[in-house]
Design a protein around this motif. Structure first.
Motif, short mmCIF file in Angstrom:
data_model
loop_
_atom_site.label_atom_id
_atom_site.label_comp_id
_atom_site.label_asym_id
_atom_site.label_seq_id
_atom_site.Cartn_x
_atom_site.Cartn_y
_atom_site.Cartn_z
N SER A 219 -5.33 60.97 73.14
CA SER A 219 -4.69 61.55 71.96
C SER A 219 -3.48 60.69 71.61
O SER A 219 -2.82 60.15 72.50
N SER A 220 -3.25 60.56 70.35
CA SER A 220 -2.14 59.74 69.88
C SER A 220 -1.08 60.60 69.22
O SER A 220 -1.40 61.52 68.46
N ASN A 221 0.16 60.28 69.51
CA ASN A 221 1.29 60.93 68.87
C ASN A 221 1.61 60.12 67.62
O ASN A 221 1.99 58.95 67.71
N ILE A 222 1.44 60.71 66.47
CA ILE A 222 1.63 60.00 65.21
C ILE A 222 3.08 59.51 65.05
O ILE A 222 3.31 58.41 64.57
N LYS A 223 4.02 60.31 65.51
CA LYS A 223 5.43 59.95 65.34
C LYS A 223 5.84 58.78 66.23
O LYS A 223 6.53 57.87 65.79
N THR A 224 5.41 58.80 67.51
CA THR A 224 5.86 57.76 68.44
C THR A 224 4.85 56.62 68.57
O THR A 224 5.19 55.56 69.08
N GLY A 225 3.62 56.87 68.16
CA GLY A 225 2.57 55.86 68.31
C GLY A 225 2.04 55.77 69.74
O GLY A 225 1.20 54.93 70.04
N GLN A 226 2.52 56.63 70.61
CA GLN A 226 2.10 56.62 72.01
C GLN A 226 0.74 57.29 72.16
O GLN A 226 0.49 58.35 71.59
N THR A 227 -0.13 56.66 72.94
CA THR A 227 -1.45 57.23 73.22
C THR A 227 -1.47 57.71 74.66
O THR A 227 -1.06 57.00 75.58
N THR A 228 -1.94 58.92 74.85
CA THR A 228 -2.07 59.51 76.18
C THR A 228 -3.55 59.61 76.51
O THR A 228 -4.34 60.13 75.72
N VAL A 229 -3.93 59.10 77.67
CA VAL A 229 -5.32 59.17 78.14
C VAL A 229 -5.37 60.13 79.31
O VAL A 229 -4.54 60.05 80.23
N SER A 230 -6.32 61.04 79.28
CA SER A 230 -6.48 61.97 80.40
C SER A 230 -7.94 62.01 80.81
O SER A 230 -8.83 61.74 80.01
N ARG A 231 -8.14 62.31 82.09
CA ARG A 231 -9.50 62.44 82.64
C ARG A 231 -9.61 63.83 83.25
O ARG A 231 -8.74 64.25 83.99
N SER A 232 -10.68 64.54 82.89
CA SER A 232 -10.89 65.87 83.44
C SER A 232 -12.35 66.03 83.82
O SER A 232 -13.21 65.27 83.37
N LEU A 233 -12.62 67.03 84.65
CA LEU A 233 -14.00 67.29 85.05
C LEU A 233 -14.77 67.83 83.86
O LEU A 233 -14.27 68.65 83.11
N LEU A 234 -15.98 67.35 83.73
CA LEU A 234 -16.84 67.77 82.63
C LEU A 234 -17.80 68.82 83.14
O LEU A 234 -18.58 68.58 84.05
N THR A 235 -17.73 70.03 82.56
CA THR A 235 -18.70 71.07 82.88
C THR A 235 -19.60 71.23 81.66
O THR A 235 -19.53 70.46 80.72
N GLY A 236 -20.45 72.25 81.69
CA GLY A 236 -21.42 72.44 80.61
C GLY A 236 -20.79 72.61 79.25
O GLY A 236 -21.35 72.25 78.24
N GLY A 237 -19.57 73.19 79.22
CA GLY A 237 -18.89 73.45 77.97
C GLY A 237 -18.05 72.28 77.47
O GLY A 237 -17.22 72.44 76.62
N LYS A 238 -18.24 71.09 78.03
CA LYS A 238 -17.53 69.87 77.64
C LYS A 238 -16.06 69.87 78.01
O LYS A 238 -15.30 69.04 77.53
#
Length: 192
Positions: free
Chosen positions: A168-187
């Protein structure tokens, strides 16, 4: 009190997570298997239906496996209840939590009461918000049953999981945050 008084545990309860095709199942298959036949590896609850990759890797090395495919939550739960009484395996592998979540969501749709409200788009029945609560509860039940088996019979348990990477990107700061999470059936990780 100090930790030297605590006996080392001889069983493991593990989560092997990663992108598809990174060898989680093949690694899980290296754990101790059948108690009376060392040529038989761990028991696989194969909801991913990818046991062939395990067999292709391990058969040339002299190891075979017992596994089952399941079409609903109740079948998995019944098998785990059998293992609560007696488990001939030193390791059980739930392969994987992503497809188990999808199977739970399918069970929720398949077992809806007659006359209950259905949401249909393009001829396809959609999941409803309550289904995701059922997915979370079903995963809790399966994990809890695996814990009971592990404790009761000194069984290793390995759960495999795919990882979802989001950014996800913060429009104001231009910073992008990347996260990793477990994927279950509901995405996403099922709420419980």
């Amino acid at each position: 009190m100090d930790t030297s008084d605590v006996a080392l545990d001889t069983r493991f309860f593990c989560l092997f997570k990663g992108d598809p095709g990174t060898g989680k199942s093949i690694a899980a298959a290296s754990y101790p298997g059948h108690r009376s036949n060392p040529k038989i590896g761990p028991y696989f609850i194969d909801t991913d239906r990818r046991i062939k990759s395990v067999i292709n890797y391990w058969r040339p090395r002299g190891r075979e496996f017992h596994y089952d495919h399941f079409s609903n939550f109740f079948q998995i739960n019944q098998k785990l209840e059998e293992f609560m009484g007696y488990c001939p395996y030193q390791t059980i592998v739930l392969d994987g939590i992503t497809t188990t979540g999808k199977l739970l969501l399918k069970t929720m749709v398949d077992t809806r009461e007659a006359g209950s409200k259905k949401i249909i788009r393009g001829g396809i029945e959609l999941n409803q918000i309550e289904d995701y609560g059922g997915e979370g509860k079903g995963l809790d039940t399966i994990i809890n049953n695996l814990q009971v088996i592990s404790l009761r019979h000194a069984v290793n348990v390995i759960v495999t999981a795919h990882v979802l990477e989001t950014s996800s990107s913060n429009i104001k700061t231009g910073q992008t945050t990347v996260s990793r999470s477990l994927l279950t059936g509901g995405k996403k990780v099922a709420a419980s």
